[in-house]
Design a protein around this motif. Structure first.
Motif, PDB file in Angstrom:
ATOM      1  N   VAL A  51      -3.767  -7.906  -0.645  1.00  0.00           N
ATOM      2  CA  VAL A  51      -2.498  -7.194  -0.604  1.00  0.00           C
ATOM      3  C   VAL A  51      -1.484  -8.043   0.141  1.00  0.00           C
ATOM      4  CG1 VAL A  51      -3.491  -4.875  -0.708  1.00  0.00           C
ATOM      5  CG2 VAL A  51      -3.040  -5.928   1.513  1.00  0.00           C
ATOM      6  N   GLN A  52      -0.226  -7.772  -0.138  1.00  0.00           N
ATOM      7  CA  GLN A  52       0.842  -8.450   0.585  1.00  0.00           C
ATOM      8  C   GLN A  52       1.860  -7.389   0.997  1.00  0.00           C
ATOM      9  OE1 GLN A  52       1.990 -11.188  -2.456  1.00  0.00           O
ATOM     10  NE2 GLN A  52       3.455  -9.794  -3.371  1.00  0.00           N
ATOM     11  N   VAL A  53       2.647  -7.709   1.996  1.00  0.00           N
ATOM     12  CA  VAL A  53       3.671  -6.776   2.445  1.00  0.00           C
ATOM     13  C   VAL A  53       4.669  -6.577   1.305  1.00  0.00           C
ATOM     14  CG1 VAL A  53       5.547  -6.442   4.109  1.00  0.00           C
ATOM     15  CG2 VAL A  53       3.371  -7.439   4.860  1.00  0.00           C
ATOM     16  N   ALA A  54       5.013  -5.334   1.028  1.00  0.00           N
ATOM     17  CA  ALA A  54       5.931  -4.996  -0.062  1.00  0.00           C
ATOM     18  C   ALA A  54       7.370  -5.298   0.345  1.00  0.00           C
ATOM     19  CB  ALA A  54       5.798  -3.524  -0.426  1.00  0.00           C
ATOM     20  N   ALA A  55       8.139  -5.806  -0.585  1.00  0.00           N
ATOM     21  CA  ALA A  55       9.574  -6.009  -0.370  1.00  0.00           C
ATOM     22  C   ALA A  55      10.264  -4.660  -0.577  1.00  0.00           C
ATOM     23  CB  ALA A  55      10.108  -7.038  -1.349  1.00  0.00           C
ATOM     24  N   LEU A  56      11.022  -4.210   0.415  1.00  0.00           N
ATOM     25  CA  LEU A  56      11.708  -2.930   0.337  1.00  0.00           C
ATOM     26  C   LEU A  56      13.209  -3.136   0.472  1.00  0.00           C
ATOM     27  CD1 LEU A  56       9.408  -0.810   2.697  1.00  0.00           C
ATOM     28  CD2 LEU A  56       9.275  -1.005   0.215  1.00  0.00           C
ATOM     29  N   ASN A  57      13.978  -2.282  -0.209  1.00  0.00           N
ATOM     30  CA  ASN A  57      15.427  -2.349  -0.053  1.00  0.00           C
ATOM     31  C   ASN A  57      15.833  -1.552   1.193  1.00  0.00           C
ATOM     32  OD1 ASN A  57      15.750   0.429  -0.758  1.00  0.00           O
ATOM     33  ND2 ASN A  57      15.793  -0.099  -2.930  1.00  0.00           N
ATOM     34  N   ALA A  58      17.125  -1.570   1.512  1.00  0.00           N
ATOM     35  CA  ALA A  58      17.623  -0.928   2.733  1.00  0.00           C
ATOM     36  C   ALA A  58      17.303   0.569   2.767  1.00  0.00           C
ATOM     37  CB  ALA A  58      19.116  -1.160   2.879  1.00  0.00           C
TER      38      ALA A  58
END
Length: 85
Positions: A51-58
């Motif tokens: 798993v990798q850290v998810a990219a999240l929007n503001a």
């Protein structure tokens, strides 16, 4: 210098429900809640493999930060490594 480590948070059923709801809302594969621990790093639990850290929007980050406040934990959103962003 302290020997503070991290472990999975000990959450109630209601808090686990909030975590599951946030997973669906954020579209994350997995949210894990961590809390500081006085235990040394050995024997700590870590994120699942691949798993990798998810990219999240503001907006998603605001949601995650609100959840952290409610759970009194650090919450990290993960995606399976093969997922496209």
């Amino acid at each position: 210098m302290s020997n503070t480590g991290w472990t999975w948070s000990n959450l109630s059923n209601e808090q686990l429900g909030l975590l599951a709801e946030a997973e669906r809302t954020l579209g994350a594969d997995c949210l894990l809640a961590y809390q500081a621990s006085d235990q040394a790093a050995s024997g700590h639990r870590s994120a699942p493999e691949r798993v990798q850290v998810a990219a999240l929007n503001a907006s998603q980050l605001d949601c995650l930060q609100g959840l952290e406040q409610r759970l009194q934990s650090v919450v990290v959103a993960y995606r399976h490594s093969g997922h496209s962003v």
